[in-house]
Design an enzyme around this catalytic site. Structure first.
Site, PDB file in Angstrom:
ATOM      1  N   CYS A  52       0.829  -1.211   0.000  1.00  0.00           N
ATOM      2  CA  CYS A  52       0.000   0.000   0.000  1.00  0.00           C
ATOM      3  C   CYS A  52       0.861   1.258   0.000  1.00  0.00           C
ATOM      4  CB  CYS A  52      -0.912  -0.017   1.232  1.00  0.00           C
ATOM      5  SG  CYS A  52      -1.708   1.575   1.535  1.00  0.00           S
ATOM      6  N   CYS A  55       0.486   3.385   3.414  1.00  0.00           N
ATOM      7  CA  CYS A  55       0.898   2.901   4.735  1.00  0.00           C
ATOM      8  C   CYS A  55       2.208   3.574   5.173  1.00  0.00           C
ATOM      9  CB  CYS A  55       1.062   1.374   4.714  1.00  0.00           C
ATOM     10  SG  CYS A  55      -0.484   0.479   4.994  1.00  0.00           S
ATOM     11  N   ALA A  61       4.576   6.397  -5.556  1.00  0.00           N
ATOM     12  CA  ALA A  61       4.869   6.318  -6.993  1.00  0.00           C
ATOM     13  C   ALA A  61       6.043   7.205  -7.397  1.00  0.00           C
ATOM     14  CB  ALA A  61       3.621   6.707  -7.791  1.00  0.00           C
ATOM     15  N   HIS A 116      -4.141   0.431   8.053  1.00  0.00           N
ATOM     16  CA  HIS A 116      -4.636   0.175   6.700  1.00  0.00           C
ATOM     17  C   HIS A 116      -6.080  -0.329   6.700  1.00  0.00           C
ATOM     18  CE1 HIS A 116      -4.143  -0.820   2.443  1.00  0.00           C
ATOM     19  NE2 HIS A 116      -4.674  -2.010   2.671  1.00  0.00           N
ATOM     20  N   ASN A 156     -13.610   9.838  -1.091  1.00  0.00           N
ATOM     21  CA  ASN A 156     -14.262   8.784  -1.868  1.00  0.00           C
ATOM     22  C   ASN A 156     -14.023   7.492  -1.119  1.00  0.00           C
ATOM     23  OD1 ASN A 156     -15.017  10.429  -4.075  1.00  0.00           O
ATOM     24  ND2 ASN A 156     -12.962  10.255  -4.938  1.00  0.00           N
ATOM     25  N   SER A 164      -9.266   3.995  -5.206  1.00  0.00           N
ATOM     26  CA  SER A 164      -8.371   2.955  -5.705  1.00  0.00           C
ATOM     27  C   SER A 164      -7.526   2.339  -4.589  1.00  0.00           C
ATOM     28  CB  SER A 164      -7.481   3.509  -6.820  1.00  0.00           C
ATOM     29  OG  SER A 164      -6.782   4.641  -6.358  1.00  0.00           O
ATOM     30  N   HIS A 167      -6.947   2.015   2.055  1.00  0.00           N
ATOM     31  CA  HIS A 167      -6.357   2.689   3.219  1.00  0.00           C
ATOM     32  C   HIS A 167      -7.181   3.955   3.490  1.00  0.00           C
ATOM     33  CE1 HIS A 167      -2.697   3.293   5.808  1.00  0.00           C
ATOM     34  NE2 HIS A 167      -3.388   4.412   5.987  1.00  0.00           N
ATOM     35  N   HIS A 169      -8.464   7.342   3.712  1.00  0.00           N
ATOM     36  CA  HIS A 169      -7.909   8.640   3.307  1.00  0.00           C
ATOM     37  C   HIS A 169      -8.951   9.478   2.583  1.00  0.00           C
ATOM     38  CE1 HIS A 169      -7.709   6.593  -0.593  1.00  0.00           C
ATOM     39  NE2 HIS A 169      -7.498   7.771  -1.154  1.00  0.00           N
ATOM     40  N   GLN A 171      -9.215  13.543   0.303  1.00  0.00           N
ATOM     41  CA  GLN A 171      -8.421  14.425  -0.545  1.00  0.00           C
ATOM     42  C   GLN A 171      -8.831  15.871  -0.328  1.00  0.00           C
ATOM     43  OE1 GLN A 171      -7.621  13.342  -4.694  1.00  0.00           O
ATOM     44  NE2 GLN A 171      -8.874  11.519  -4.423  1.00  0.00           N
TER      45      GLN A 171
HETATM   46  O1  LIG Z   1      -7.823  10.859  -7.087  1.00  0.00           O
HETATM   47  P1  LIG Z   1      -8.143   9.382  -7.184  1.00  0.00           P
HETATM   48  O2  LIG Z   1      -8.552   8.802  -5.851  1.00  0.00           O
HETATM   49  O3  LIG Z   1      -7.085   8.586  -7.864  1.00  0.00           O
HETATM   50  O4  LIG Z   1      -9.428   9.309  -8.129  1.00  0.00           O
HETATM   51  C1  LIG Z   1     -10.762   9.345  -7.722  1.00  0.00           C
HETATM   52  O5  LIG Z   1     -11.151  10.621  -7.216  1.00  0.00           O
HETATM   53  C2  LIG Z   1     -11.082  11.719  -8.137  1.00  0.00           C
HETATM   54  C3  LIG Z   1     -11.658  12.943  -7.454  1.00  0.00           C
HETATM   55  O6  LIG Z   1     -13.022  12.788  -7.121  1.00  0.00           O
HETATM   56  C4  LIG Z   1     -11.804  11.413  -9.455  1.00  0.00           C
HETATM   57  O7  LIG Z   1     -11.500  12.418 -10.384  1.00  0.00           O
HETATM   58  C5  LIG Z   1     -11.416  10.055 -10.023  1.00  0.00           C
HETATM   59  O8  LIG Z   1     -12.233   9.764 -11.141  1.00  0.00           O
HETATM   60  C6  LIG Z   1     -11.584   8.978  -8.940  1.00  0.00           C
HETATM   61  O9  LIG Z   1     -11.197   7.727  -9.448  1.00  0.00           O
END
Ligand SMILES: O=P(O)(O)O[C@H]1O[C@H](CO)[C@@H](O)[C@H](O)[C@H]1O
Ligand SMILES: O=P(O)(O)O[C@H]1O[C@H](CO)[C@@H](O)[C@H](O)[C@H]1O
Lengths: 349, 349
Positions: A52, A55, A61, A116, A156, A164, A167, A169, A171
């Site tokens: 991950c 973690c 990346a 995690h 999300n 994706s 873990h 989190h 944004q």
């Molecule tokens: O930023 P991440 O987690 O890779 O991506 C996710 O959140 C973003 C913000 O809502 C979106 O634009 C992406 O389509 C979604 O897969």
């Protein structure tokens, strides 16, 4: 002629926050479902996953190594949708059809916990309070950047919501323009404030507390409710009771109550279908454009897609994309279902 | 300072049809994907499926038996979101916060073909022309119902777009109010028409034909293009070149060209990732409110979710729901990819 029954008859409801309607078809909840089923998340995750990139101690990346963080941890998004660079730009004459302008911003990732395998409802209150203090710090720091006028904090959760990495989190995307939804909301709040000299959401909250039927949780400083105009089956709104326009204005007692309502609401969500409940959540609050915003009230939206079980979601597709948002269960029924559920997470019982 | 490059730098574009912005992040297409993968549809379907409630001769949920239809076949939706019944209603005083009103309407299902296992790009032109004539008949019949003011024709294709039955079919939801998206579009078209004395979409089309870079297919009477303000990765718009406000005004040559562009566009879609390409499509045209609508131009939207492969879609989630729609690939790049693909379906080669 049959009299209008809001719990039974197809109708439209109006959302005064963004000035849009939603179509409600209460009778349609009984429809059988033979379509796509979501895969239910595998629950057996380890506390630390060497694969991950979120973690503690692992490599991301871009080659950077995460610190051995013990509470929240924030870093710049390695695949940011916005860039900080200033771009030279001349407004073109093609103003009607090919109108475009560069957008500056900063995207960050906020890890909620070093563990995690846990999510908000499974965290203890001090951990959630720490997340709130991290959001406060980020709102201040990003808001202080001269070209940043709005700080969008969101999460999300769950692969069905495009997340994706399991873990825990969220944004933050902070940018120079007010995003579409914020501009719409601000216009509505401002019009109402100019007309009535009071705050739209505080006035609405008063009526909801009176009506009771859409309230899910209430504590001293916060209310979680299913808004009258909710679109998603179990959509909720967390609102604060005092006239606070931004997250940095909360006092200690309010931070505690906010943490508590977050924990309890997300526990109810998980309890609904005894699954880790997917959603997108986001905080809407005053812009950081240096202007006073008495029309704003801090609030947080939860848009969860599940409709009938851990694997059957509501699809916002054809009619909804071309025509108008549509829901199959009333806001009142959803609120009642959530209200009746325990505050205590099913896994900790 | 770096000069603005629309193919490289994060920017916002403006959609004059609905008066909203979209955030474009061209550099972000390179982001790796470890999230949810869609299951690719099983291609081995029989021409007739005894379990399918849309196949000719089979029994539907309400006990009715489908006729042994040989081309298009229309029936009333057994689980309609709208009802025809007239409802008695008094406007309440709670106009700001609890604004609701009953909505009357009719929902129908349109089977495109008796064959269970083909989709639009695999049908022959006469079959597609027959579908268009069916849409014309429905627009007329439903539009003539006194309380119906808008007829929304749409298709959800693929399980990822909430389609619960792979038998080729679309839907029609006809109702008394103008749905949100139609009202927004109508306002923009009307403002432009009143200001300029010409049609927004025809003027736009002229500029796009000049610019060339977003055109996907052009024939004598129709153009398929990726609009400058597209949201979905491979979103397209079919526009007619003559000032036609509604589907019933097409002449025979136009019906043929419309069928052709539908077939070719959906073939390109399938060819892109060599899969049965999911999308929601919908026709936007003049309301059936008995008023002349010179501001309208017949057009059809395609909103396909796939982004990078048959199994990786774009998620419109957190930021997009709370802030603003966002895309990772430019409209110009998508248009070029679609333009460069063959018109001939990969399975028929
Ligand atoms: O930023 P991440 O987690 O890779 O991506 C996710 O959140 C973003 C913000 O809502 C979106 O634009 C992406 O389509 C979604 O897969
Ligand atoms: O009517 P269907 O095909 O059962 O259902 C599908 O299309 C409808 C109209 O876009 C949506 O409301 C549903 O969420 C979707 O699953």
């Amino acid at each position: 002629m049959k009299k209008f029954d809001i719990y039974e008859d197809p109708h439209r409801r109006f959302n005064p926050l963004i000035n849009e309607w939603v179509l409600v078809s209460p009778h349609r909840a009984k429809r059988p479902w033979q379509g796509q089923k979501e895969t239910v998340a595998n629950e057996g995750r380890p506390e630390y996953d060497p694969e991950c990139y979120l973690c503690p101690g692992n490599v991301r990346a871009n080659g950077e190594v995460n610190p051995l963080y013990t509470s929240s941890f924030v870093f710049e998004n390695d695949f940011a949708a916005l860039k900080q660079e200033e771009i030279e730009f001349e407004e073109s004459n093609e103003a009607t059809f090919f109108k475009a302008k560069p957008e500056r911003g900063i995207s960050r990732v906020v890890c909620f916990s070093p563990k995690h395998n846990i999510t908000l409802p499974e965290m203890d209150l001090p951990t959630i309070e720490e997340i709130i203090r991290t959001w406060q710090k980020e709102y201040t720091d990003l808001g202080n950047v001269d070209y940043i006028n709005y700080v969008q904090i969101f999460e999300n959760k769950g692969s069905v919501m495009g997340c994706s990495n399991p873990h825990p989190h969220g944004q933050i995307w902070a940018q120079s323009s007010l995003p579409t939804q914020i501009e719409k909301t601000q216009n509505s709040l401002k019009n109402y404030f100019d007309k009535n000299g009071s705050n739209l959401l505080l006035d609405y909250l008063e009526k909801e507390i009176e009506a009771k039927e859409r309230i899910v949780i209430e504590n001293e400083h916060f209310v979680a409710l299913v808004p009258f105009w909710a679109i998603w089956p179990f959509e909720t709104l967390i609102v604060c009771k005092r006239h606070v326009t931004k997250i940095t204005d909360f006092n200690t007692a309010e931070v505690t109550d906010y943490a508590l309502i977050l924990k309890q609401l997300t526990a109810k969500y998980d309890n609904l279908f005894e699954t880790s409940f997917p959603y997108s959540s986001g905080i809407h609050q005053a812009p950081t454009d240096g202007i006073e915003h008495p029309e704003w009230l801090f609030h947080m939206h939860f848009y969860p897609p599940l409709l009938r079980s851990a694997s059957v979601k509501k699809f916002m597709v054809g009619y909804e994309m071309m025509g108008e948002s549509q829901r199959d269960i009333t806001a009142e029924k959803s609120a009642q279902m959530l209200r009746d559920l325990s505050n205590i997470h099913y896994k900790s019982k």
